[in-house]
Each structure stands twice: as structure tokens, then as C-alpha cells.
Design an enzyme around this catalytic site. Structure first.
Site, short mmCIF file in Angstrom:
data_model
loop_
_atom_site.label_atom_id
_atom_site.label_comp_id
_atom_site.label_asym_id
_atom_site.label_seq_id
_atom_site.Cartn_x
_atom_site.Cartn_y
_atom_site.Cartn_z
N THR A 107 26.42 41.06 31.29
CA THR A 107 27.52 41.31 32.22
C THR A 107 28.74 41.90 31.53
OG1 THR A 107 28.17 38.99 31.97
CG2 THR A 107 26.81 39.53 33.86
N THR A 108 28.94 41.56 30.27
CA THR A 108 30.05 42.14 29.52
C THR A 108 29.71 43.57 29.09
OG1 THR A 108 30.61 39.95 28.66
CG2 THR A 108 31.61 41.83 27.56
N ASP A 128 22.26 32.04 31.42
CA ASP A 128 21.98 33.38 30.88
C ASP A 128 20.64 33.38 30.13
OD1 ASP A 128 24.30 34.29 31.95
OD2 ASP A 128 25.39 34.52 30.07
N ASP A 174 31.88 34.88 29.05
CA ASP A 174 30.92 35.48 29.97
C ASP A 174 31.63 36.50 30.85
OD1 ASP A 174 28.27 35.46 31.38
OD2 ASP A 174 29.55 34.85 33.05
#
Length: 532
Positions: free
Chosen positions: A102-103, A400, A69
Site C-alpha cells: 500500500t505504501t 499483511d 502501513d
């Protein structure tokens, strides 16, 4: 630096404060900032997609975290460079607003910075680059709206929501059980959602983990699970048709606020004091019984005497329940939180069909399950795993998926994954750049090339030849006029992401583009760095 002497003629040197500072300015400062940011981007680029790799992070306290994550990796990395910290904040912003991607947002920012380096080498001013990036971002966001599909769903037709959760869970540790986890996440969100207002309160969904068992043992509890046990070993472990008193007042005698001393001189005085204290406890327990409660949940502790009396009167009690859990229990059971025993009435009791204490394995660890609540708008996802690292990563994966399902309820427009949306936007931005005569055309082309970093990283992480694969995909999108062609990461031989059912929310993808562009603009406009 200054040379002076004191009143006795002894020499000494005065250093000005600026002499202890380092200063980098101009293009040199901009490049140094970009290189620092790229270090962070390259670290997490290998975690992108369903074939992305995990990172093992060890904290100063020797706590170990294994995750892919992006937000968690950057939060635990202990980044010291101030510009690199902007990317940590970027990932956090994406996590707070959308909950997923988020990545990808950091990888995209890295691609934009990499392209900005070549533009700076050509002598293009950073302000013109920033303006070009801003224009290109708006073009890309409009193209996302053009290629977006609308996903129709209802409480009776949850398959579209489950497919979105599949895409999110595919790159997580729980991907072997993604069908079960996707179903649980969708059911949990729909339990607390108001579909008419398109509103979801994720605070009503509790994630509770317990080591032991496997990831497949994770369950959705229509109620609340708390990591507590009954306060007395001889209390009943199972209460059916529970009438629950939720208290924030302790089962203890009142304490004086000023300093006083009680001197006991004889046995009669002691007995009198003991009887008075006993009466406090008896009155407290009797008040609870009189209103019809058969279970007590207390935020504070219990005096030993009170605990004994509660067990004797067959009133199971759970103590030291946290404030957040107390509120969730009150919402789920329809109870009112009672701050004083004098305010306790039958109308303020909560209701649940079953409250039971469940043991786990051969250990002495137990948990309280409150099921069949009067108000079902509070649920718990009870996560199991072989060790604490797996449980924590599974909880992050579930969170998520919950956020993605919530976003889809708020706005049911989707774009297709596998890098197909980025390739389509890249082609559109490049097409517009060819029609512009000003110097911003270079920035638009750079933005177009930067968007390719997502499909390239997905192909690279899947063990494919990235440059060759991307060229083939771009050629097919242009010739077939199909914006849904993306990277086949899982080896199904199908590049059409619509047929594969790989998609993500439109608002999540647009947020990625806009946040990454804003941060890159900020970094490019810094031309002077002074450090003490």
C-alpha cells in the site's frame, strides 16, 4: 453581477452563482492537481521498506495511531483535497485486492506524477503522456513475468511461504519476532486453505488482541478466542469434551408485541405469575440439558433467574456473543445455530475438546478459549502487546503477512524485492523507448525514470547515498545480466535479493504498476477544476 431596484426604489445587487466559484483550467489546473497529490506521496515515502519510519496520527477524538502501513496512514490523515483523495482510494484498492504494497503503490504514483510535470513543461499533451504511460506499464508488467520465479511449496514444505512472510514482516513493528510470526501466519493460512482449488478464506482467521505481555507472547490458537467470560461467577471455568449449544434466542420469557397491563390484586395472583415465569426458565434449561449440551453460547442476554438456574444445573453459559463470532464458533465446532428452543436437537450441537476461561494478569479481564474443535477450519491469532497501539499495529502487520501468503497460494510466481524488479523494468522500458520514433518515447522514458523512485526511497530510508547507489546497481544489472540485484537495506553486503531471500508476489507487484498508472492517467486528464 446585476444592479436592480425593488418596487420601492431601493437598490440591491444580484450575484450570479458562478461569481462565488473559483475556476482553474488548462496546464495550471493539471499542475495544481499534481502538486496536491505529490504532498501526500512525499508524506509516506519515508515509511517505505524495512528501515522506513513510523507516523504518529492523532484523530479528532484524540485517538493515537502509530503505524508505517500506507493504507492506515492515508485513511487516518483526514485528506481534504479531492485529487489527493484519489491516492487514498488508490492505497485502499491495493489493500483490498492484494493486502500488501500500500505504501509502494502511492510512492510509485508520486514518481509518475513528478515525471509528468517535466513533460507538461516541455509542451507534451497530457493525452499523449497518458498513452505513453499505458504502453510503458504493459512493457513493465511483461518484464516482471519474464524475470519471475516459480515458488514450489506444500504442506510439508512451508519454508518458501515463510520467506515471503519474512519480507512483509521485515518492515513492521514485529520484525524482531518475524520468524515466529511468519510461522504462525503460514500455519493459519494453511489451516483454512484449499490447496487443490488454490482458495483461501481469510474470514475464517480471527485476529484477537489483548494488552499485556509482549509481542513475543502472541500465539496461534487452533480454535476460537472470544473476549467474554462465563455469565455467572460460580459456573465451571473449564469444560472438557464440550457439547456446545449455539443459540440466537434469549433466556427470557416471551414479550407481548402489543401494549398490555397486568394488574395483580393479591398474593395468589403474584405467586401464579411467578410460577408461570419460573416454568418458562425451567423448560428452557431442561431442553438444553435433554439434548446433552454441557455448554451454552448465546447471542443475547440472560434473565437473572435463568442465569441462576443455569449455574444451579451446572450449565456454563457465555452471553452477548456477537454475530460474526457466533458464525465462526458454529463453523469451528460443527454446530448449527439454533433460533428457537423448540428446534434444539442433539445433532445441532457443536464439539470441542476443551473450552476454558483464562484470566490475564492482576486484572479482572478474562477471555474464553475454544480449542480442539471438530472442524479445524477456523483459527485465531491471539496478539499480545504492551499497549493498545502496539497490539493494533501488530494486528495490521499480521494481516499483511496473511494476505501475502494467500496471494502466493493463489499464484505461486514471485519477483525479488529491494527495488530489483523496478530497476529491471526501468532498464527494459528505457530500451524499448530508444526504438520508438513517436512522441510517446518521452513518456516511456519518464515512466522508466519514475520506477527508480522505489529503489531510491529504499536507499534513502536506509541511510545510503541514493543516486550513487542506484547508478551502481543499474550498471551491475546491465553488466552482469542479473535482474535480482537490489538495495541492501539491512546491511548484509549482499545485493542479490535471491540469495537474501527477499521477494514478493508477482500479482502484487503487477497490481501496483497498473493501479498507479490508472490513477496518474486520471489525474493528467483533468484540465478544469471548478470549486464552489
Amino acid at each position: 453581477m446585476s444592479y436592480v431596484v425593488d418596487e420601492y426604489g431601493r437598490p440591491f445587487i444580484i450575484l450570479k452563482e458562478q461569481d462565488r466559484k473559483t475556476r482553474v483550467s488548462g496546464v495550471e489546473a493539471q499542475k495544481a492537481n499534481i502538486y496536491a497529490a505529490l504532498k501526500v506521496c512525499n508524506t509516506i515515502k519515508t515509511s517505505l521498506g524495512p528501515r522506513g519510519l513510523d507516523k504518529l496520527l492523532v484523530s479528532p477524538d484524540q485517538d493515537v495511531t502509530v503505524t508505517n502501513d500506507g493504507a492506515t496512514i492515508l485513511r487516518e490523515m483526514q485528506v481534504s483535497h479531492q485529487i489527493a483523495k484519489l491516492l487514498v482510494d488508490l492505497s485502499k484498492s491495493q489493500d483490498d485486492e492484494i493486502g500488501d504494497g500500500t505504501t509502494g503503490v502511492v510512492v510509485l504514483a508520486g514518481g509518475l506524477l513528478q515525471q509528468a510535470l517535466s513533460l507538461l513543461d516541455k509542451g507534451i499533451h497530457p493525452t499523449r503522456i497518458a498513452q505513453g504511460y499505458e504502453e510503458a506499464c504493459e512493457i513493465a508488467c511483461k518484464e516482471l513475468e519474464n524475470i519471475a520465479d516459480t515458488l514450489e511449496f506444500s504442506k510439508d514444505n512451508i519454508e518458501p511461504l515463510m520467506k515471503t512472510a519474512y519480507t512483509t514482516l521485515s518492515s513492521k513493528i514485529v520484525n524482531e519476532h518475524k520468524t515466529k510470526y511468519a510461522k504462525m501466519c503460514v500455519d493459519a493460512v494453511l489451516s483454512v486453505a484449499d490447496l487443490e482449488r488454490k482458495d483461501v478464506n481469510l474470514e475464517l482467521i480471527k485476529l484477537q488482541g489483548k494488552t499485556g505481555g509482549s509481542l513475543g507472547d502472541t500465539t496461534l490458537v487452533q480454535g476460537i478466542v472470544i473476549d467474554k467470560d462465563m455469565s455467572h461467577s460460580q459456573m465451571s471455568k473449564k469444560v472438557e469434551n464440550a457439547k456446545i449449544a449455539v443459540l440466537t434466542c434469549p433466556f427470557e420469557p416471551p414479550k407481548l408485541k402489543n401494549k398490555t397491563e397486568v394488574i395483580i390484586k393479591d398474593v395468589e395472583s403474584y405467586n401464579k405469575l411467578y410460577d408461570m415465569e419460573q416454568k418458562y426458565f425451567v423448560d428452557m434449561v431442561q431442553k438444553v440439558k435433554d439434548v446433552g449440551a454441557n455448554l451454552v453460547i448465546c447471542q443475547w442476554g440472560l434473565d437473572h433467574e435463568a442465569n441462576h438456574l443455569l449455574a444451579k444445573e451446572n450449565l456454563p453459559t457465555v452471553r452477548w456473543v456477537g454475530g460474526v463470532e457466533i458464525e465462526l464458533i458454529a463453523i469451528a465446532t460443527g454446530a448449527s445455530i439454533v433460533p428457537r428452543f423448540s428446534e434444539l436437537t442433539a445433532e445441532k450441537l457443536g464439539e470441542a475438546k476443551l473450552v476454558q476461561e483464562k484470566p490475564f494478569g492482576t486484572t479482572k479481564e478474562r477471555m474464553i478459549f475454544i480449542e480442539g474443535c471438530k472442524n479445524s477450519k477456523a483459527v485465531t491469532l491471539f496478539v499480545r502487546g504492551g499497549n493498545q497501539m502496539i497490539v493494533d499495529e501488530a494486528k495490521r502487520s499480521i494481516w499483511d503477512a496473511l494476505c501475502v501468503v494467500r496471494n502466493l497460494i493463489r499464484d505461486n510466481r514471485i519477483v525479488y524485492g529491494g527495488g530489483s524488479a523496478e530497476i529491471a523494468c526501468s532498464l527494459k522500458v528505457a530500451e524499448v523507448a530508444d526504438k520508438i520514433s513517436t512522441i510517446e518515447q518521452y513518456a516511456l522514458r519518464a515512466f522508466s525514470d519514475a520506477l527508480d523512485i522505489t529503489p531510491v526511497s529504499l536507499a534513502e530510508n536506509s541511510g545510503l547515498a541514493p543516486i550513487k547507489y542506484l547508478a551502481k546497481l543499474k550498471a551491475r544489472q546491465l553488466s552482469e545480466k542479473n535482474p535480482f540485484l537490489g538495495v541492501d537495506c539491512v546491511g548484509t553486503t549482499v545485493n542479490n535479493m535471491k540469495e537474501q531471500g527477499v521477494f514478493e508476489t508477482l500479482i502484487g507487484k503487477q497490481q501496483q504498476f497498473r493501479l498507479a498508472t490508472q490513477v496518474v492517467k486520471m489525474i493528467l486528464k483533468i484540465d478544469d477544476v471548478i470549486e464552489g
